[in-house]
Design a protein around this motif. Structure first.
Motif, PDB file in Angstrom:
ATOM      1  N   GLU A 117     -54.180 -37.612   2.229  1.00  0.00           N
ATOM      2  CA  GLU A 117     -54.087 -37.426   0.783  1.00  0.00           C
ATOM      3  C   GLU A 117     -53.401 -36.103   0.440  1.00  0.00           C
ATOM      4  O   GLU A 117     -52.694 -35.998  -0.561  1.00  0.00           O
ATOM      5  CB  GLU A 117     -55.480 -37.473   0.158  1.00  0.00           C
ATOM      6  CG  GLU A 117     -56.161 -38.840   0.220  1.00  0.00           C
ATOM      7  CD  GLU A 117     -55.389 -39.922  -0.512  1.00  0.00           C
ATOM      8  OE1 GLU A 117     -54.697 -39.603  -1.505  1.00  0.00           O
ATOM      9  OE2 GLU A 117     -55.461 -41.088  -0.091  1.00  0.00           O
ATOM     10  N   ARG A 163     -52.014 -45.911   2.642  1.00  0.00           N
ATOM     11  CA  ARG A 163     -51.589 -45.129   1.479  1.00  0.00           C
ATOM     12  C   ARG A 163     -50.455 -44.165   1.838  1.00  0.00           C
ATOM     13  O   ARG A 163     -49.543 -43.957   1.046  1.00  0.00           O
ATOM     14  CB  ARG A 163     -52.780 -44.358   0.896  1.00  0.00           C
ATOM     15  CG  ARG A 163     -53.706 -45.233   0.070  1.00  0.00           C
ATOM     16  CD  ARG A 163     -54.897 -44.464  -0.456  1.00  0.00           C
ATOM     17  NE  ARG A 163     -54.518 -43.298  -1.221  1.00  0.00           N
ATOM     18  CZ  ARG A 163     -54.090 -43.315  -2.487  1.00  0.00           C
ATOM     19  NH1 ARG A 163     -53.977 -44.474  -3.127  1.00  0.00           N
ATOM     20  NH2 ARG A 163     -53.787 -42.201  -3.120  1.00  0.00           N
ATOM     21  N   GLU A 182     -58.482 -47.372  -3.302  1.00  0.00           N
ATOM     22  CA  GLU A 182     -58.283 -46.796  -1.974  1.00  0.00           C
ATOM     23  C   GLU A 182     -57.504 -47.720  -1.045  1.00  0.00           C
ATOM     24  O   GLU A 182     -56.974 -47.271  -0.025  1.00  0.00           O
ATOM     25  CB  GLU A 182     -59.631 -46.432  -1.357  1.00  0.00           C
ATOM     26  CG  GLU A 182     -60.272 -45.222  -2.025  1.00  0.00           C
ATOM     27  CD  GLU A 182     -61.660 -44.910  -1.497  1.00  0.00           C
ATOM     28  OE1 GLU A 182     -62.195 -45.734  -0.715  1.00  0.00           O
ATOM     29  OE2 GLU A 182     -62.201 -43.853  -1.858  1.00  0.00           O
ATOM     30  N   ARG A 200     -58.096 -39.290   6.516  1.00  0.00           N
ATOM     31  CA  ARG A 200     -57.804 -39.667   5.133  1.00  0.00           C
ATOM     32  C   ARG A 200     -57.610 -38.433   4.259  1.00  0.00           C
ATOM     33  O   ARG A 200     -56.721 -38.397   3.407  1.00  0.00           O
ATOM     34  CB  ARG A 200     -58.938 -40.535   4.591  1.00  0.00           C
ATOM     35  CG  ARG A 200     -58.842 -40.873   3.108  1.00  0.00           C
ATOM     36  CD  ARG A 200     -57.609 -41.728   2.804  1.00  0.00           C
ATOM     37  NE  ARG A 200     -57.510 -41.988   1.394  1.00  0.00           N
ATOM     38  CZ  ARG A 200     -58.154 -42.990   0.780  1.00  0.00           C
ATOM     39  NH1 ARG A 200     -58.941 -43.790   1.466  1.00  0.00           N
ATOM     40  NH2 ARG A 200     -58.002 -43.180  -0.512  1.00  0.00           N
ATOM     41  N   ARG A 235     -62.029 -45.696   5.748  1.00  0.00           N
ATOM     42  CA  ARG A 235     -61.274 -44.793   4.876  1.00  0.00           C
ATOM     43  C   ARG A 235     -60.019 -44.275   5.581  1.00  0.00           C
ATOM     44  O   ARG A 235     -58.980 -44.108   4.959  1.00  0.00           O
ATOM     45  CB  ARG A 235     -62.150 -43.620   4.435  1.00  0.00           C
ATOM     46  CG  ARG A 235     -63.217 -44.003   3.432  1.00  0.00           C
ATOM     47  CD  ARG A 235     -64.093 -42.819   3.082  1.00  0.00           C
ATOM     48  NE  ARG A 235     -63.314 -41.712   2.552  1.00  0.00           N
ATOM     49  CZ  ARG A 235     -62.911 -41.598   1.294  1.00  0.00           C
ATOM     50  NH1 ARG A 235     -63.204 -42.548   0.427  1.00  0.00           N
ATOM     51  NH2 ARG A 235     -62.209 -40.562   0.894  1.00  0.00           N
ATOM     52  N   GLN A 247     -62.957 -47.771  -7.460  1.00  0.00           N
ATOM     53  CA  GLN A 247     -62.557 -46.760  -6.478  1.00  0.00           C
ATOM     54  C   GLN A 247     -62.216 -47.404  -5.138  1.00  0.00           C
ATOM     55  O   GLN A 247     -61.206 -47.067  -4.506  1.00  0.00           O
ATOM     56  CB  GLN A 247     -63.677 -45.731  -6.299  1.00  0.00           C
ATOM     57  CG  GLN A 247     -63.395 -44.667  -5.243  1.00  0.00           C
ATOM     58  CD  GLN A 247     -62.423 -43.602  -5.703  1.00  0.00           C
ATOM     59  OE1 GLN A 247     -62.225 -43.421  -6.908  1.00  0.00           O
ATOM     60  NE2 GLN A 247     -61.807 -42.910  -4.766  1.00  0.00           N
TER      61      GLN A 247
END
Length: 478
Positions: A158, A50, A319, A154, A43, A315
């Motif tokens: 975010e 991301r 991710e 993570r 993650r 999901q």
């Protein structure tokens, strides 16, 4: 998120982090040669990707340790700011800011121990994992709800992404998606033609290469495969059902294992496709398959129609941050809406494609329902709509392009008579060549809708027309 924290996060351009106690669990692991290894959380790796993709924020690591696994991890995640064996973190922090022309306020930092405190005093935004030392947690702007090595990076990533993207609203998609290789798919672009190899390679890498060769010869834009974990995707009551196969009479679970490629085969496919200049990607059918495919730099993920309601799988794909192509066969409009709500809740601007499809193999013409392409286009403006076909023949797929499909996908085989479940509903090499040719001809023939007289019409005009407009009377023939 309070306004002060949000304001700080919105200005961040680089996120630096310690290693042990943030990206790992601070455990000590050694290989057989005594080299110090580290255990990383997937993650957190997705958080790095991301951050880069959705917030334009790069990641750096400052650590006093030296570990081969850390270097490999940073290389995979394309982290270039990797500083190992550091004794003076403050000096390294200042050097990075100077070299990258950043102010300290534009740099975030995550730490967990006393040796991070001086850097924490300098950084513009700071965080600590849930299990950091109490003094550190008292000094930072944000304390994660998650322990080190379990995804705290993570969570902080975010937070930064949210702060930097709050200006975007749902439906802000513009009708096109640019892939990481620069290819643009969507309205106003040539239709993206996907040759679905799926499992038509029958477990043979040699057959697979031949299929890729033929797809390249046909000028398809991409080849696609299917990746499954048989032990998850095959119902337990089907495992021991016996089947006649090219490998003899074996159980169904063993048959499914035979048709699955592993790391060696996909590494070969990756290099082969790059060498030939054709895109490749997969339909991932379960979460471990997504984790497996993240070893490779594929351009997008496809979600098979059967998986449209598998939200843990969706999901896991979201991710990764990679574009997602949803296929809508065997689905009600309500199910499509529910899945779209799920994606938009994750990120209202997530790069998304929707493929109209009917999940019959082969599919009868009266069940193709190509007008659904226009229905989906009207319902989801700004999202590229395409078509995944399982019919025999080519005309209806070409028709899908004329009705607005920005991408099309057809199953592809060397020979429709080959053994296997998908060959009969697949296109053979010559058929794929004709399909791509006809699609490109249709796109060229569509024109721009502006009426004009072409030079090729002048001779017939002067020979056949009774009254010729003055502007054309003296215009020479070409």
């Amino acid at each position: 998120m309070n306004e002060i924290l949000k304001q700080k996060a919105a200005g961040i351009k680089l996120l630096l982090t310690d290693n042990d106690g943030v990206l790992t669990d601070a455990g000590v692991y050694y290989n057989t040669d005594g080299e110090l290894l580290k255990k990383f959380n997937m993650r957190d790796g997705m958080g790095v990707e991301r951050l880069r993709k959705f917030a334009g924020v790069e990641t750096g690591i400052i650590t006093g340790e030296f570990s081969p696994s850390l270097i490999k991890r940073a290389e995979k995640l394309q982290i270039t700011e990797l500083h190992v064996g550091i004794k003076d973190k403050v000096a390294t922090f200042k050097e990075i800011c100077t070299r990258l022309n950043l102010t300290a306020q534009e740099v975030a930092y995550i730490g967990d121990d006393y040796n991070d405190l001086e850097v924490i005093k300098l950084a513009g935004l700071t965080a600590a994992p849930a299990d950091a030392l109490p003094l550190v947690k008292n000094q930072v702007d944000f304390v994660s709800s998650i322990n080190s090595g379990d995804g705290c990076f993570r969570e902080f990533a975010e937070l930064i992404i949210e702060a930097k993207t709050t200006a975007f609203i749902a439906g802000n998609r513009n009708g096109t998606i640019t892939l990481q290789n620069g290819r643009v798919i969507g309205k106003g672009q040539p239709s993206y033609v996907i040759a679905e190899i799926g499992i038509n390679h029958n477990g043979s890498l040699e057959v697979c290469k031949k299929l890729i060769d033929e797809a390249v010869a046909a000028k398809a834009d991409a080849v696609k495969f299917q990746k499954r974990t048989p032990e998850i995707c095959v119902p337990p009551d089907q495992w021991n059902v016996m089947r006649d196969t090219p490998w003899g009479r074996i159980t169904y679970i063993d048959y499914k294992r035979k048709t699955e490629f592993g790391i060696a085969e996909y590494a070969t496919i990756d290099q082969y496709c790059k060498k030939l200049g054709i895109d490749w990607f997969v339909s991932a059918w379960d979460v471990p398959s997504v984790e497996f495919m993240e070893r490779f730099d594929t351009i997008l993920y496809k979600l098979a129609s059967a998986s449209l309601t598998d939200f843990p799988l969706i999901q896991s794909i979201l991710e990764t941050g990679k574009p997602l192509m949803l296929s809508t066969g065997m689905s009600t409009m309500k199910e499509i809406e529910t899945t779209m709500d799920f994606v938009n809740a994750f990120d209202p601007n997530y790069p998304l494609f929707i493929a109209h499809s009917t999940s019959a193999y082969p599919c009868a013409p009266q069940e193709l329902n190509l007008k659904m392409i226009q229905t989906l286009e009207a319902k989801y403006p700004g999202i590229p709509i395409g078509y995944s076909g399982h019919e025999t023949g080519l005309a209806t797929t070409v028709a899908a392009v004329t009705m607005g499909a920005t991408f099309v996908e057809r199953h592809f085989t060397l020979d429709r008579a080959m053994w296997g479940s998908d060959h009969a509903a697949s296109v053979e090499p010559q058929g794929l060549q004709r399909l791509v040719r006809d699609i490109r001809d249709v796109e060229t023939a569509t024109g721009d809708g502006q009426k004009r007289v072409y030079d090729s019409e002048l001779a017939p005009m002067k020979r056949l027309r009774v009254n010729i407009s003055d502007e054309y009377k003296t215009k020479p023939l070409v």
